[in-house]
Design a protein around this motif. Structure first.
Motif, short mmCIF file in Angstrom:
data_model
loop_
_atom_site.label_atom_id
_atom_site.label_comp_id
_atom_site.label_asym_id
_atom_site.label_seq_id
_atom_site.Cartn_x
_atom_site.Cartn_y
_atom_site.Cartn_z
N ARG A 52 0.82 -1.21 0.00
CA ARG A 52 0.00 0.00 0.00
C ARG A 52 0.86 1.26 0.00
NH1 ARG A 52 -3.85 2.12 -0.11
NH2 ARG A 52 -5.15 2.21 1.77
N LEU A 53 1.92 1.26 0.79
CA LEU A 53 2.80 2.43 0.83
C LEU A 53 3.50 2.64 -0.51
CD1 LEU A 53 4.46 2.00 4.35
CD2 LEU A 53 2.77 3.72 3.69
N SER A 54 3.93 1.55 -1.12
CA SER A 54 4.63 1.66 -2.40
C SER A 54 3.74 2.21 -3.49
CB SER A 54 5.20 0.30 -2.81
OG SER A 54 6.18 -0.13 -1.89
N HIS A 60 9.05 6.92 -1.95
CA HIS A 60 9.47 6.74 -0.57
C HIS A 60 10.19 5.40 -0.39
CE1 HIS A 60 6.31 9.66 1.37
NE2 HIS A 60 6.93 10.18 0.33
N GLY A 61 11.09 5.35 0.60
CA GLY A 61 11.73 4.10 0.97
C GLY A 61 10.99 3.43 2.11
N ILE A 62 11.36 2.19 2.38
CA ILE A 62 10.75 1.43 3.48
C ILE A 62 11.85 0.66 4.19
CG2 ILE A 62 9.13 -0.39 4.14
CD1 ILE A 62 7.51 0.27 1.64
N ASN A 71 15.14 1.21 -0.81
CA ASN A 71 15.32 2.62 -1.15
C ASN A 71 15.42 3.50 0.10
OD1 ASN A 71 15.55 4.89 -2.81
ND2 ASN A 71 13.33 5.21 -2.93
N THR A 72 16.21 3.05 1.07
CA THR A 72 16.30 3.79 2.33
C THR A 72 17.16 5.05 2.24
OG1 THR A 72 18.05 2.26 3.04
CG2 THR A 72 15.80 1.81 3.82
N SER A 73 17.70 5.34 1.07
CA SER A 73 18.39 6.61 0.87
C SER A 73 17.44 7.71 0.41
CB SER A 73 19.51 6.44 -0.16
OG SER A 73 18.98 6.05 -1.43
N ALA A 74 16.16 7.38 0.25
CA ALA A 74 15.15 8.36 -0.19
C ALA A 74 14.96 9.44 0.87
CB ALA A 74 13.83 7.66 -0.47
N ILE A 79 9.19 3.37 8.43
CA ILE A 79 9.82 2.42 9.34
C ILE A 79 8.72 1.56 9.95
CG2 ILE A 79 11.28 2.16 11.37
CD1 ILE A 79 12.25 5.08 10.77
N LEU A 80 8.80 0.26 9.71
CA LEU A 80 7.67 -0.63 10.01
C LEU A 80 8.08 -1.82 10.88
CD1 LEU A 80 4.80 -1.85 9.50
CD2 LEU A 80 5.74 -2.83 7.39
#
Length: 253
Positions: A52-54, A60-62, A71-74, A79-80
């Motif tokens: 859903r977030l994507s 955005h990263g996750i 993609n945590t450099s976004a 944070i889940l």
């Protein structure tokens, strides 16, 4: 910000509908070691929220406990922790949560923590305050340690003997000096109940390195008016400023 919080709230509630039918009877998929269990429900909740977030925020990263980094450099990174408190969830004890936070350029700007069994939804965004099911919440106003109930998170046997003995020393000191010590073992819920004033102080000497356990609950506690800080040795202390200072001094943190 409102768009992000509204989306996070809706998605976490949807995930609660996935978790609730398996409560107390989940299918064990894996034991990751160090006492961390993974149930089929963890993966289903994780898949739903990440999907859903994507779709909503493709740039955005996750960062997720169950699926790692994407993609945590976004600029924006979600944070889940799909099920925080898996042992409670598996054992039919209604003390687990779904925890989701949003980080922007390294700073957490909102948090959502949902306990599907109690239907308690905690939310906060930077500078806007903290809420439980839409109603404002505020941390404790106590200022004396002798009157305080402390929620403490302690390590388990998978930590070093030195770390465990240090934590037990803190616990012994607190038992002698505060009104009560309570150990829940679910960081997000402990932080949120401190945000309501149900607990007066929060002390974490075990899971401070696990960002997904703490990110959402930490901003909720902070937005409820509490001081929240990480000590030099990596412990987390949260609550009214005077109580925090007294606790830090008592334990020499």
């Amino acid at each position: 910000m409102c768009e992000f919080l509204a989306a996070a709230t809706a998605i976490v509630r949807e995930a609660g509908e996935i978790a609730r039918p398996a409560f107390g009877k989940p299918t064990l998929i894996n034991d990751k070691g160090r006492g961390d269990l993974v149930f089929q429900t963890d993966l289903e909740v994780n898949r739903h929220i990440c999907s859903r977030l994507s779709r909503l925020f493709p740039d955005h990263g996750i960062l997720s406990e169950e699926s790692g980094e994407d993609n945590t450099s976004a600029e924006h990174v979600w944070i889940l922790d799909p099920i925080d408190g898996s042992r409670y969830f598996g054992g039919g004890i209604p003390l687990y949560s779904i925890s989701l936070a949003l980080q922007r350029e390294g700073d957490v700007i909102l948090g959502v923590v949902f306990n599907p069994e109690s239907d308690q939804l905690f939310t906060a965004s930077g500078g806007k305050g903290a809420f439980l099911n839409g109603e404002p919440i505020c941390c404790s106003q106590k200022d004396a340690l002798k009157d305080a109930t402390v929620c403490m998170e302690i390590p388990n046997r998978h930590y070093s003997r030195e770390t465990n003995r240090l934590a037990l020393g803190y616990l012994a000191e607190l038992v002698d000096r505060v009104e009560r010590v309570r150990i829940i073992g679910v960081s997000a819920i402990g932080l949120c109940y401190c945000a309501t004033g149900g607990f007066d102080l929060y002390l974490n000497v075990s899971t401070a390195s696990k960002l997904w356990d703490l990110a959402a609950g930490r901003i909720i506690l902070s937005e409820a008016g509490a001081t929240v800080e990480t000590t030099a040795n990596g412990h987390i202390v949260g609550g009214p400023e005077r109580l925090c200072k007294a606790l830090l001094q008592l334990l020499d943190l």
